[in-house]
Design an enzyme around this catalytic site. Structure first.
Site, PDB file in Angstrom:
ATOM      1  N   SER A   1       0.820  -1.168   0.207  1.00 27.01           N
ATOM      2  CA  SER A   1      -0.112  -0.070   0.000  1.00 27.01           C
ATOM      3  C   SER A   1       0.962   1.269   0.064  1.00 27.01           C
ATOM      4  O   SER A   1       1.543   1.549  -0.863  1.00 27.01           O
ATOM      5  CB  SER A   1      -0.928  -0.176   1.066  1.00 27.01           C
ATOM      6  OG  SER A   1      -1.926   0.887   1.156  1.00 27.01           O
TER       7      SER A   1
ATOM      8  N   HIS B   1      -7.655  -5.024  -0.864  1.00 21.91           N
ATOM      9  CA  HIS B   1      -6.498  -4.370  -0.277  1.00 21.91           C
ATOM     10  C   HIS B   1      -6.336  -4.952   1.048  1.00 21.91           C
ATOM     11  O   HIS B   1      -6.921  -5.265   1.659  1.00 21.91           O
ATOM     12  CB  HIS B   1      -6.864  -2.991  -0.419  1.00 21.91           C
ATOM     13  CG  HIS B   1      -5.749  -2.224   0.210  1.00 21.91           C
ATOM     14  ND1 HIS B   1      -5.013  -1.434  -1.010  1.00 21.91           N
ATOM     15  CD2 HIS B   1      -5.245  -1.636   1.136  1.00 21.91           C
ATOM     16  CE1 HIS B   1      -4.163  -0.692  -0.579  1.00 21.91           C
ATOM     17  NE2 HIS B   1      -4.235  -0.641   0.662  1.00 21.91           N
TER      18      HIS B   1
ATOM     19  N   ASP C   1      -9.787  -4.158  -5.040  1.00 17.78           N
ATOM     20  CA  ASP C   1      -8.914  -2.884  -4.512  1.00 17.78           C
ATOM     21  C   ASP C   1      -9.220  -1.784  -5.152  1.00 17.78           C
ATOM     22  O   ASP C   1      -9.143  -1.484  -6.480  1.00 17.78           O
ATOM     23  CB  ASP C   1      -7.514  -3.131  -4.605  1.00 17.78           C
ATOM     24  CG  ASP C   1      -6.614  -2.176  -3.728  1.00 17.78           C
ATOM     25  OD1 ASP C   1      -7.182  -1.355  -3.092  1.00 17.78           O
ATOM     26  OD2 ASP C   1      -5.508  -2.566  -3.638  1.00 17.78           O
TER      27      ASP C   1
END
Length: 316
Positions: free
Chosen positions: A163, A285, A255
């Site tokens: 991320s 995610h 995501d």
């Protein structure tokens, strides 16, 4: 009418459970509550940390004071030069730390059978953009130099992060391509990274609510971190790609920032760089930190590390 996206059964069970939670949203929490909530989610959803021969906290100098690091290794000692993994944690540059990703780091170090150094960079909003990137770059250069405090002789660096940490992975790759460190970046592994602005993308439209990372949460992180949208250190899709290190780009099909990772993989291919692209189907995610609640994601992490080992053993 488009077909509904594929969701793995164990992923759907986790999302259904999360939908029943009546707690406050991230955007309604204090900063301390948001950080505690992120840790609590990982405590609940991730596998326990592995026992390793070496788990040791240390630090290195940074541009704004010492940077906290944590060294992981399945082996008590290493003879001769070795690749060293440098890990940048996720959490929007705001809520993650060494502890939120501790279990994941033990798993990567064990599966890869390589030493791993996790970096606790300065977080926003106390230290907004580009403080985190400056710390990640400084820590990577420090590791690459093989200082005595590290106790290792790096033959090269493998950068990896999830991320926000995936963003840092790409940015550090660009910075060290422009100004090389003592040893080279052998491989970079951005996992569900934010590389390009996700606003207006198809994935943001499709998965902005109900798939772990939400558009509201992203707005919270974006406001705190305050990255310059014209600066490649904030959005590295704007930077050079023709000198990127070998890369494994990993996305999750459910995501909201999926298309950002896809765009980066395409940019690498278009630039003629060595790139392996893997999209994990049916997961969201943060799947790398959901390995107890969503058991199939353990296999996803094992695929990523197997790809890392293959590319390190078979350089282009």
């Amino acid at each position: 009418m488009t077909d509904a996206p594929y969701i793995r059964p164990d992923m759907k069970a986790f999302l259904d459970m999360m939908a029943q939670v009546n707690g406050p949203k991230l955007v309604d929490m204090t900063l301390e509550e948001a950080r505690a909530s992120y840790q609590a989610l990982h405590n609940l959803a991730d596998r326990p940390a592995r026992d390793l021969a070496v788990i040791r906290d240390l630090d290195c100098p940074g541009p704004n004071g010492d940077i906290g690091l944590r060294l992981y290794d399945a082996r008590e000692s290493r003879e001769g030069p070795t690749p060293v993994i440098v890990f940048f944690h996720g959490g929007g540059f705001v809520i993650g730390d060494l502890d939120t990703h501790h279990a994941l780091c033990t798993e990567i170090a064990a599966l890869a059978d390589l030493p791993l150094v996790a970096v606790h960079y300065a977080r926003a909003p106390e230290a907004p953009f580009p403080a985190a990137i400056l710390d990640c770059e400084a820590a990577t250069r420090w590791v690459a130099a093989g200082p005595e405090a590290l106790g290792l002789t790096p033959s090269g660096i493998v950068t990896i992060g999830d991320s926000a940490g995936g963003n840092a992975t790409v940015v550090v790759g660009q910075l060290l391509a422009a100004d090389p460190a003592h040893t080279p970046v052998l491989l970079q592994v951005p996992i569900f990274p934010l590389v390009a602005d996700a606003n207006g993308s198809d994935s943001m439209a499709a998965f902005s609510e109900g798939f772990v990372l939400t558009a509201e949460s992203m707005g919270f992180f974006d406001a705190a971190y305050a990255a310059d949208r014209t600066d490649p250190r904030g959005f590295p899709i704007l930077g050079r790609h023709d000198n990127a290190p070998p890369s494994i780009v990993v996305t999750a099909s459910l995501d909201p920032i999926r298309d950002s990772g896809r765009a980066y993989a395409k940019a690498l291919v278009d630039a003629g760089r060595d790139c392996l692209f893997i999209e994990m189907r049916g997961v969201t995610h943060s799947f790398t930190n959901l390995r107890a609640a969503v058991p199939s994601t353990q296999g996803d992490l094992e695929r990523i590390v197997a790809a890392m080992r293959f590319m390190l053993e078979n350089p282009a």
